[in-house]
Design a protein around this motif. Structure first.
Motif, PDB file in Angstrom:
ATOM      1  N   SER A  14      -7.229 -11.748  17.895  1.00 13.04           N
ATOM      2  CA  SER A  14      -8.613 -10.787  16.992  1.00 13.04           C
ATOM      3  C   SER A  14      -8.212 -10.158  15.461  1.00 13.04           C
ATOM      4  N   LYS A  15      -8.699 -10.411  14.303  1.00 10.42           N
ATOM      5  CA  LYS A  15      -8.385  -9.424  13.529  1.00 10.42           C
ATOM      6  C   LYS A  15      -7.742  -8.483  13.145  1.00 10.42           C
ATOM      7  N   ARG A  16      -8.800  -7.902  14.737  1.00  8.19           N
ATOM      8  CA  ARG A  16      -8.145  -6.643  14.333  1.00  8.19           C
ATOM      9  C   ARG A  16      -7.375  -5.830  14.738  1.00  8.19           C
ATOM     10  N   PHE A  17      -6.491  -6.603  15.946  1.00 14.73           N
ATOM     11  CA  PHE A  17      -4.731  -7.255  15.486  1.00 14.73           C
ATOM     12  C   PHE A  17      -3.903  -7.450  14.508  1.00 14.73           C
ATOM     13  N   VAL A  18      -4.431  -8.721  13.996  1.00 14.29           N
ATOM     14  CA  VAL A  18      -3.870  -8.455  12.697  1.00 14.29           C
ATOM     15  C   VAL A  18      -3.591  -7.804  11.685  1.00 14.29           C
ATOM     16  N   ASP A  19      -4.799  -6.918  11.676  1.00 14.77           N
ATOM     17  CA  ASP A  19      -4.796  -6.186  10.101  1.00 14.77           C
ATOM     18  C   ASP A  19      -3.968  -5.023  11.165  1.00 14.77           C
ATOM     19  N   ALA A  20      -3.757  -4.790  12.284  1.00 11.73           N
ATOM     20  CA  ALA A  20      -3.050  -3.610  12.775  1.00 11.73           C
ATOM     21  C   ALA A  20      -1.542  -3.799  12.230  1.00 11.73           C
ATOM     22  N   ALA A  21      -1.307  -5.390  12.773  1.00 11.51           N
ATOM     23  CA  ALA A  21       0.276  -5.877  12.711  1.00 11.51           C
ATOM     24  C   ALA A  21       1.351  -5.665  10.996  1.00 11.51           C
ATOM     25  N   LEU A  22      -0.216  -6.640  10.045  1.00 13.41           N
ATOM     26  CA  LEU A  22       0.075  -6.209   8.713  1.00 13.41           C
ATOM     27  C   LEU A  22       0.195  -4.643   8.262  1.00 13.41           C
ATOM     28  N   MET A  23      -0.553  -3.696   9.028  1.00 12.48           N
ATOM     29  CA  MET A  23       0.091  -2.371   8.120  1.00 12.48           C
ATOM     30  C   MET A  23       0.882  -2.033   9.000  1.00 12.48           C
ATOM     31  N   GLU A  24       1.441  -2.294  10.269  1.00 13.58           N
ATOM     32  CA  GLU A  24       2.271  -1.387  11.088  1.00 13.58           C
ATOM     33  C   GLU A  24       4.203  -2.125   9.950  1.00 13.58           C
ATOM     34  N   HIS A  45       1.143  -0.814  -0.500  1.00 14.18           N
ATOM     35  CA  HIS A  45       0.081  -0.241  -0.057  1.00 14.18           C
ATOM     36  C   HIS A  45       0.924   1.356  -0.339  1.00 14.18           C
ATOM     37  N   SER A  46       1.385   1.412   0.994  1.00 15.86           N
ATOM     38  CA  SER A  46       2.727   2.235   1.276  1.00 15.86           C
ATOM     39  C   SER A  46       4.211   1.951   1.796  1.00 15.86           C
ATOM     40  N   GLU A  47       5.179   2.583   2.194  1.00 15.51           N
ATOM     41  CA  GLU A  47       5.987   2.160   2.446  1.00 15.51           C
ATOM     42  C   GLU A  47       5.690   3.248   4.186  1.00 15.51           C
ATOM     43  N   PRO A  48       6.459   2.024   4.766  1.00 16.35           N
ATOM     44  CA  PRO A  48       6.331   2.387   6.277  1.00 16.35           C
ATOM     45  C   PRO A  48       6.476   4.552   6.636  1.00 16.35           C
ATOM     46  N   GLY A  49       5.758   4.685   7.422  1.00 15.51           N
ATOM     47  CA  GLY A  49       5.404   6.301   7.485  1.00 15.51           C
ATOM     48  C   GLY A  49       5.167   7.426   6.539  1.00 15.51           C
ATOM     49  N   ASN A  50       4.014   6.401   5.701  1.00 12.14           N
ATOM     50  CA  ASN A  50       3.789   7.461   4.721  1.00 12.14           C
ATOM     51  C   ASN A  50       2.000   6.709   4.361  1.00 12.14           C
ATOM     52  N   GLY A  51       1.448   8.017   3.866  1.00 13.55           N
ATOM     53  CA  GLY A  51       0.447   7.301   3.555  1.00 13.55           C
ATOM     54  C   GLY A  51      -0.556   7.173   2.273  1.00 13.55           C
ATOM     55  N   VAL A  52      -1.825   7.439   2.103  1.00 13.33           N
ATOM     56  CA  VAL A  52      -1.758   7.638   0.453  1.00 13.33           C
ATOM     57  C   VAL A  52      -2.909   8.189   0.293  1.00 13.33           C
ATOM     58  N   LEU A  53      -3.077   9.720  -1.017  1.00 14.51           N
ATOM     59  CA  LEU A  53      -3.561  10.910  -0.607  1.00 14.51           C
ATOM     60  C   LEU A  53      -4.340   9.949  -2.175  1.00 14.51           C
ATOM     61  N   TYR A  54      -6.014   9.928  -2.242  1.00  9.67           N
ATOM     62  CA  TYR A  54      -6.536   9.932  -3.540  1.00  9.67           C
ATOM     63  C   TYR A  54      -6.752  11.197  -3.155  1.00  9.67           C
ATOM     64  N   VAL A  55      -7.873  11.690  -4.943  1.00  6.82           N
ATOM     65  CA  VAL A  55      -8.299  12.768  -5.224  1.00  6.82           C
ATOM     66  C   VAL A  55      -9.245  11.949  -5.962  1.00  6.82           C
ATOM     67  N   GLU A 115       1.554   9.155  -2.261  1.00  8.82           N
ATOM     68  CA  GLU A 115       1.460   8.640  -1.142  1.00  8.82           C
ATOM     69  C   GLU A 115       2.474   9.938  -0.939  1.00  8.82           C
ATOM     70  N   LEU A 116       2.051  10.042   0.077  1.00  6.63           N
ATOM     71  CA  LEU A 116       3.090  11.458   1.086  1.00  6.63           C
ATOM     72  C   LEU A 116       3.492  10.937   2.917  1.00  6.63           C
ATOM     73  N   PRO A 117       4.325  11.536   3.097  1.00  5.55           N
ATOM     74  CA  PRO A 117       4.387  11.475   4.416  1.00  5.55           C
ATOM     75  C   PRO A 117       3.755  11.851   4.932  1.00  5.55           C
ATOM     76  N   VAL A 118       3.690  11.245   6.538  1.00  5.48           N
ATOM     77  CA  VAL A 118       2.718  11.113   6.867  1.00  5.48           C
ATOM     78  C   VAL A 118       2.773  12.834   8.135  1.00  5.48           C
ATOM     79  N   GLY A 119       1.976  13.301   8.192  1.00 11.36           N
ATOM     80  CA  GLY A 119       1.702  14.869   8.463  1.00 11.36           C
ATOM     81  C   GLY A 119       0.512  15.903   7.573  1.00 11.36           C
ATOM     82  N   GLU A 120       1.020  17.229   8.357  1.00 15.31           N
ATOM     83  CA  GLU A 120       0.172  18.094   7.359  1.00 15.31           C
ATOM     84  C   GLU A 120       0.346  18.238   6.194  1.00 15.31           C
TER      85      GLU A 120
END
Lengths: 485, 223
Positions: B124-134, A261-271, A429-434
């Motif tokens: 719990s799936k919520r922990f699983v999803d959080a770990a995958l995201m992390e 989805h994105s690199e650690p420390g990043n999130g995604v913006l969909y416009v 994809e953008l870094p976390v923050g404002e």
């Protein structure tokens, strides 16, 4: 072969029918009630046509006429005026509440009230689902008048887009139902196409281009779950099939198939942007068909016992017209003078609407011709019933009524008139923050530079943030919506 | 006769035109099914009639085998000795069909069955999803030892250690014949021991015939 009483020759060697035409036979004295009935039939038909003509002549403006001012106000960015005009129409035309609610929902969405837009769209979705069933009484009335007498169940593309806009509106609130609406987009498309082959094996709806934005939203949401990459991949493959010229399809597929989805420390913006002026319907005259029908009714009038009302009033059908389009919108992030990217069309609504209208055009025209046949048949039957064949004046009078009756027809131009021409999207994809996201919105002629409109956004680690804006022309209409469900 | 014919003709035209548009508009209705009511059978794709038996069979097989076998030393948490901790990563759909809103339900049914078995305790799936995201790991990347350790560490950090990873996968195979087709659905449950990397698989299959007409069933499968 049997012979009826009317064909038995009388003393002068004439049939009753011939004698009646020559005025040499008296009507049976024992049938005054029958004569009265015939007269009543004539009176009823005449009254119906005349009253209906006067009714339609006083209010013969089509939906396209009513919509013109509303569209102008909306596209000019005057949402308040557009809202007031719609409310006036809603008060006057309760029968068309569904289609007017669609316009209202667009205003609500652009004005920054997505929850209200979602509520309206949900109402319309359920209403259209109900109205798409056939109703024999309504169909009968529409055969005697025109298609505007039918409750409007939405065009096929509108039924699908209602669900797509439900998904977008929900994304701008809590996003809890966005995936469900996204699935409904695909399901409704499938249902519409399958229903297209009920009457024959030749299904014109198989040629429909699909609405890809629903699949794209599903892909986006599955990917953001960080666990449903298989569903995201499937949805992106649908996007690639349904919107083949979508430029980001290869990158998206590569990412959901092999990446993350994105690199650690990043999130995604969909416009998302609703761009351009969408399709609308206008009344068109079917000249070749009208001419052919005129020739046909003249032939039948010459060879038949009675004349048919001539096809003077042309056959009118709705025609879908594309609105104005706009090229892909560049998106700027923070103070970067260069755009982060240009948006890409994920659903070309104008193209889909025109294509679908062309696919079902023979059915629409067929219904218009059937209506004319029914009307001419009714006039002919009335002439038979009242037996005015011997009276050229009465024959002429009924023909005039028939022509007037046919002239009252208008094409059904009801449609969702505030749709955009395209729905565009850009993933960043953008870094976390404002951050601040902005778009060019007009031109400052004094300074000679483009003007920008923008909004602050917050990016969270591994999550999606959504932005929705409406650009019917070069300027933003309403507000930029930001959401992080 | 001519007049009668004309009358009948005109009347027929009108009736036919109106009949062509026939039908009545009704309100939609619904009813609650009883426990013993049969599931509706999907005419174009799989539905409850397919997935529910697949889940029941595959989970029963897996739990049955695990109950017999001598398990590894469980990770244990808060004195729940004897229960192996299992991390159900998710359901992967590799069949030709979209399963739509069934996916989440398949996950929940499998998870509930496993939790109720008394053999496993699920994370719990919520922990699983959080770990995958992390960790930004995809479920299919968890088969690599390093990734598995990273994922396990992320869950341990939030107090959710586990012994096994569980993956569910739906696949299909289609055989066509003159417009009709048979589709074989396979649900596979794969249990991976995170300490040894050993895996255990159980699956259930269900075949379904799709026909253009009601007679298609007899044509291909007989009475």
């Amino acid at each position: 072969m049997g012979i009826t009483n009317a064909e038995v020759p009388n003393d002068e060697g004439m049939t009753k029918h011939e004698a009646r035409r020559l005025g040499k036979v008296k009507l049976c004295p024992c049938l005054p009630a029958m004569c009265s009935l015939r007269h009543s039939a004539f009176v009823i038909l005449s009254s119906f046509v005349i009253s209906h003509s006067s009714f339609l002549c006083t209010g013969c403006a089509t939906h396209a006429d009513h919509l013109r001012d509303i569209r102008s106000a909306y596209f000019a960015g005057d949402l308040d005026r557009a809202e007031k005009l719609i409310d006036v129409e809603l008060g006057k035309r309760r029968g068309d509440a569904g289609v007017l609610k669609l316009e209202r929902a667009m205003i609500e969405l652009c004005a920054g009230r997505p929850a209200s837009a979602e509520r309206l769209l949900r109402e319309v979705r359920d209403e259209f689902d109900h109205l798409e069933q056939r109703d024999v009484a309504e169909e009968t009335v529409s055969m005697l008048t025109d298609d505007q007498r039918r409750a409007y169940a939405g065009e096929d593309y509108e039924k699908v887009l209602v669900r797509a806009f439900l998904s977008l509106a929900n994304l701008m609130t809590d996003g809890q139902d966005a995936a469900a609406y996204g699935l409904q987009v695909a399901a409704k498309q499938q249902e519409i196409i399958q229903a297209g082959c009920v009457d024959s094996d030749d299904n014109p709806k198989l040629a429909y281009q699909r609405v890809a934005v629903g699949a794209y939203i599903n892909a986006m949401l599955h990917e953001a779950s960080h666990s449903n990459y298989d569903d995201a991949e499937r949805a992106i493959l649908q996007v690639a099939e349904w919107q083949p010229d979508f430029r980001f399809k290869a990158d998206d597929f590569e990412r959901v198939r092999y990446g993350r989805h994105s690199e650690p420390g990043n999130g995604v913006l969909y416009v998302f942007a609703l761009v351009g002026r969408g399709p609308y319907k206008e009344e068109a005259v079917e000249v070749p068909t009208s001419a052919a029908l005129l020739v046909a009714d003249r032939i039948l009038s010459v060879t038949g016992k009675h004349t048919l009302p001539p096809t003077i009033a042309p056959i009118k059908v709705p025609r879908v017209v594309r609105g104005s389009s706009r090229s892909e919108i560049p998106v700027f992030v923070d103070n970067d003078p260069e755009p982060r990217g240009k948006m890409e069309t994920i659903t070309d609504i104008g193209k889909i609407a025109v294509q679908q209208a062309e696919a079902v055009a023979p059915q629409v025209l067929g219904r218009a011709i059937a209506r004319r046949v029914v009307k001419k048949g009714a006039i002919y039957a009335t002439k038979e019933a009242v037996n005015r064949g011997s009276n050229p004046l009465a024959e002429f009078g009924l023909d005039v009524i028939g022509v007037a009756w046919e002239a009252t027809e208008s094409a059904d131009t009801r449609c969702w008139g505030m749709l955009p021409d395209t729905i565009q999207v850009l993933r960043i994809e953008l870094p976390v923050g404002e951050h601040r996201v902005s778009f060019p919105s007009g031109w400052n002629s004094i300074a000679g530079i483009p003007t920008f409109c923008g909004e602050k956004i917050e990016i969270s680690d591994g999550r999606n943030t959504y932005v929705l804006a409406c650009f019917p022309d070069s300027r933003l209409v309403g507000r930029i919506l930001v959401s992080q469900p | 006769m001519q007049r009668s014919f004309a009358r009948r003709g005109v009347a027929s035209v009108i009736i036919l035109a109106l009949a062509a548009c026939g039908g009545c508009r009704g309100r939609q209705h619904a009813h609650v099914l009883k426990q013993n009511d049969a599931n509706m059978v999907g005419s174009h794709v799989a539905g409850a009639e397919t997935y529910k038996p697949l889940i029941e069979e595959s989970v029963a097989k897996l739990l049955g085998r695990e109950a017999e076998s001598a398990g590894i030393q469980p990770a244990g948490l808060n004195g729940q000795v004897g229960c192996k901790r299992i991390c159900f990563v998710g359901v992967e759909n590799r069949s030709v069909e979209e399963i739509g809103d069934f996916k989440e339900q398949i996950y929940e049914i499998i998870d509930s069955h496993i939790s109720e078995s008394g053999i496993f305790q699920s994370v719990s799936k919520r922990f699983v999803d959080a770990a995958l995201m992390e960790t930004r790991l995809r479920p299919d990347q968890l088969f690599l030892p390093n990734n598995r350790r990273m994922f396990a560490a992320a869950l341990e950090e939030v107090g959710q250690p586990f012994d096994y990873l569980l993956f569910a996968k739906i696949t299909s195979g289609t055989t066509g014949s003159n417009g009709d087709y048979q589709r074989d659905y396979l649900l596979t449950l794969e249990l991976v021991n995170i300490q040894t990397g050993d895996n255990d698989k159980e699956s259930a299959t269900l075949r379904k015939g799709y026909h253009k007409s009601a007679l298609g069933k007899f044509k291909h499968y007989g009475l």
